[in-house]
Design a protein around this motif. Structure first.
Motif, PDB file in Angstrom:
ATOM      1  N   VAL A  89       4.665  -5.533  -6.245  1.00 60.35           N
ATOM      2  CA  VAL A  89       5.367  -5.949  -5.033  1.00 60.35           C
ATOM      3  C   VAL A  89       5.315  -7.467  -4.952  1.00 60.35           C
ATOM      4  O   VAL A  89       4.257  -8.062  -5.074  1.00 60.35           O
ATOM      5  CB  VAL A  89       4.723  -5.328  -3.773  1.00 60.35           C
ATOM      6  N   HIS A  90       6.478  -8.071  -4.788  1.00 62.55           N
ATOM      7  CA  HIS A  90       6.576  -9.523  -4.648  1.00 62.55           C
ATOM      8  C   HIS A  90       7.124  -9.824  -3.263  1.00 62.55           C
ATOM      9  O   HIS A  90       8.091  -9.202  -2.836  1.00 62.55           O
ATOM     10  CB  HIS A  90       7.527 -10.129  -5.691  1.00 62.55           C
ATOM     11  N   GLU A  91       6.512 -10.787  -2.590  1.00 66.12           N
ATOM     12  CA  GLU A  91       7.052 -11.196  -1.297  1.00 66.12           C
ATOM     13  C   GLU A  91       8.332 -11.968  -1.508  1.00 66.12           C
ATOM     14  O   GLU A  91       8.426 -12.788  -2.419  1.00 66.12           O
ATOM     15  CB  GLU A  91       6.057 -12.082  -0.551  1.00 66.12           C
ATOM     16  N   GLU A  92       9.306 -11.688  -0.668  1.00 60.30           N
ATOM     17  CA  GLU A  92      10.577 -12.386  -0.741  1.00 60.30           C
ATOM     18  C   GLU A  92      10.396 -13.798  -0.200  1.00 60.30           C
ATOM     19  O   GLU A  92       9.798 -14.001   0.852  1.00 60.30           O
ATOM     20  CB  GLU A  92      11.630 -11.648   0.086  1.00 60.30           C
ATOM     21  N   LYS A  93      10.897 -14.758  -0.964  1.00 57.85           N
ATOM     22  CA  LYS A  93      10.821 -16.141  -0.500  1.00 57.85           C
ATOM     23  C   LYS A  93      11.773 -16.309   0.663  1.00 57.85           C
ATOM     24  O   LYS A  93      12.907 -15.856   0.622  1.00 57.85           O
ATOM     25  CB  LYS A  93      11.191 -17.111  -1.625  1.00 57.85           C
ATOM     26  N   LYS A  94      11.305 -16.967   1.699  1.00 60.23           N
ATOM     27  CA  LYS A  94      12.151 -17.185   2.860  1.00 60.23           C
ATOM     28  C   LYS A  94      13.174 -18.258   2.541  1.00 60.23           C
ATOM     29  O   LYS A  94      12.847 -19.320   2.037  1.00 60.23           O
ATOM     30  CB  LYS A  94      11.319 -17.602   4.064  1.00 60.23           C
ATOM     31  N   LYS A  95      14.421 -17.947   2.830  1.00 58.50           N
ATOM     32  CA  LYS A  95      15.502 -18.903   2.599  1.00 58.50           C
ATOM     33  C   LYS A  95      15.630 -19.790   3.820  1.00 58.50           C
ATOM     34  O   LYS A  95      15.472 -19.336   4.953  1.00 58.50           O
ATOM     35  CB  LYS A  95      16.819 -18.166   2.348  1.00 58.50           C
ATOM     36  N   GLN A  96      15.931 -21.035   3.572  1.00 57.98           N
ATOM     37  CA  GLN A  96      16.151 -21.945   4.681  1.00 57.98           C
ATOM     38  C   GLN A  96      17.501 -21.613   5.302  1.00 57.98           C
ATOM     39  O   GLN A  96      18.490 -21.462   4.597  1.00 57.98           O
ATOM     40  CB  GLN A  96      16.149 -23.394   4.213  1.00 57.98           C
TER      41      GLN A  96
ATOM     42  N   ARG B 215       0.834  -1.204   0.000  1.00 60.91           N
ATOM     43  CA  ARG B 215       0.000   0.000   0.000  1.00 60.91           C
ATOM     44  C   ARG B 215       0.866   1.251   0.000  1.00 60.91           C
ATOM     45  O   ARG B 215       0.557   2.237  -0.668  1.00 60.91           O
ATOM     46  CB  ARG B 215      -0.928  -0.018   1.213  1.00 60.91           C
ATOM     47  N   PHE B 216       1.974   1.240   0.730  1.00 60.65           N
ATOM     48  CA  PHE B 216       2.882   2.380   0.774  1.00 60.65           C
ATOM     49  C   PHE B 216       3.411   2.708  -0.625  1.00 60.65           C
ATOM     50  O   PHE B 216       3.373   3.853  -1.071  1.00 60.65           O
ATOM     51  CB  PHE B 216       4.046   2.095   1.727  1.00 60.65           C
ATOM     52  N   PHE B 217       3.922   1.683  -1.329  1.00 62.75           N
ATOM     53  CA  PHE B 217       4.501   1.921  -2.649  1.00 62.75           C
ATOM     54  C   PHE B 217       3.433   2.264  -3.684  1.00 62.75           C
ATOM     55  O   PHE B 217       3.683   3.046  -4.602  1.00 62.75           O
ATOM     56  CB  PHE B 217       5.356   0.743  -3.086  1.00 62.75           C
ATOM     57  N   GLU B 218       2.226   1.718  -3.545  1.00 64.02           N
ATOM     58  CA  GLU B 218       1.125   2.096  -4.441  1.00 64.02           C
ATOM     59  C   GLU B 218       0.781   3.580  -4.260  1.00 64.02           C
ATOM     60  O   GLU B 218       0.563   4.300  -5.230  1.00 64.02           O
ATOM     61  CB  GLU B 218      -0.105   1.234  -4.177  1.00 64.02           C
ATOM     62  N   THR B 219       0.738   4.016  -3.011  1.00 62.61           N
ATOM     63  CA  THR B 219       0.434   5.425  -2.724  1.00 62.61           C
ATOM     64  C   THR B 219       1.539   6.333  -3.232  1.00 62.61           C
ATOM     65  O   THR B 219       1.274   7.381  -3.833  1.00 62.61           O
ATOM     66  CB  THR B 219       0.234   5.626  -1.208  1.00 62.61           C
ATOM     67  N   LEU B 220       2.778   5.932  -3.022  1.00 70.48           N
ATOM     68  CA  LEU B 220       3.913   6.712  -3.514  1.00 70.48           C
ATOM     69  C   LEU B 220       3.876   6.826  -5.040  1.00 70.48           C
ATOM     70  O   LEU B 220       4.094   7.909  -5.601  1.00 70.48           O
ATOM     71  CB  LEU B 220       5.222   6.076  -3.056  1.00 70.48           C
ATOM     72  N   ALA B 221       3.573   5.726  -5.717  1.00 67.33           N
ATOM     73  CA  ALA B 221       3.478   5.742  -7.181  1.00 67.33           C
ATOM     74  C   ALA B 221       2.356   6.670  -7.638  1.00 67.33           C
ATOM     75  O   ALA B 221       2.513   7.410  -8.621  1.00 67.33           O
ATOM     76  CB  ALA B 221       3.246   4.333  -7.706  1.00 67.33           C
ATOM     77  N   MET B 222       1.225   6.660  -6.927  1.00 60.55           N
ATOM     78  CA  MET B 222       0.110   7.532  -7.286  1.00 60.55           C
ATOM     79  C   MET B 222       0.497   9.006  -7.138  1.00 60.55           C
ATOM     80  O   MET B 222       0.229   9.823  -8.022  1.00 60.55           O
ATOM     81  CB  MET B 222      -1.101   7.230  -6.405  1.00 60.55           C
ATOM     82  N   ILE B 223       1.160   9.336  -6.047  1.00 63.45           N
ATOM     83  CA  ILE B 223       1.583  10.722  -5.819  1.00 63.45           C
ATOM     84  C   ILE B 223       2.552  11.170  -6.895  1.00 63.45           C
ATOM     85  O   ILE B 223       2.414  12.248  -7.478  1.00 63.45           O
ATOM     86  CB  ILE B 223       2.215  10.865  -4.419  1.00 63.45           C
ATOM     87  N   LEU B 224       3.557  10.346  -7.202  1.00 68.89           N
ATOM     88  CA  LEU B 224       4.536  10.703  -8.227  1.00 68.89           C
ATOM     89  C   LEU B 224       3.906  10.759  -9.616  1.00 68.89           C
ATOM     90  O   LEU B 224       4.269  11.604 -10.437  1.00 68.89           O
ATOM     91  CB  LEU B 224       5.707   9.724  -8.206  1.00 68.89           C
ATOM     92  N   SER B 225       2.960   9.880  -9.880  1.00 77.37           N
ATOM     93  CA  SER B 225       2.273   9.887 -11.170  1.00 77.37           C
ATOM     94  C   SER B 225       1.556  11.213 -11.390  1.00 77.37           C
ATOM     95  O   SER B 225       1.623  11.800 -12.476  1.00 77.37           O
ATOM     96  CB  SER B 225       1.254   8.746 -11.244  1.00 77.37           C
TER      97      SER B 225
END
Length: 57
Positions: free
Chosen positions: A41-48, A20-30
């Motif tokens: 946004v992609h969730e980082e896969k947890k490494k073992q 949500r933070f980055f979506e809002t930032l993109a909207m403001i800059l747009s």
């Protein structure tokens, strides 16, 4: 003691919604730059976690 992240006078307590933070930032800059900016946004896969094999140093 309260848990949170503090940086330059900003404190986040609880869950931080990065998507949500980055979506809002993109909207403001747009709007500011009169461009179309999108965010994915992609969730980082947890490494073992691996413990070293063998003896000590």
């Amino acid at each position: 003691m309260k848990e949170g992240i503090a940086a330059a006078g900003v404190q986040v307590e609880g869950t931080f919604n990065a998507k949500r933070f980055f979506e809002t930032l993109a909207m403001i800059l747009s709007r500011k730059e009169n461009l179309s900016i999108t965010v994915t946004v992609h969730e980082e896969k947890k490494k073992q976690s691996r413990e070293p094999h063998g003896g000590s140093r």
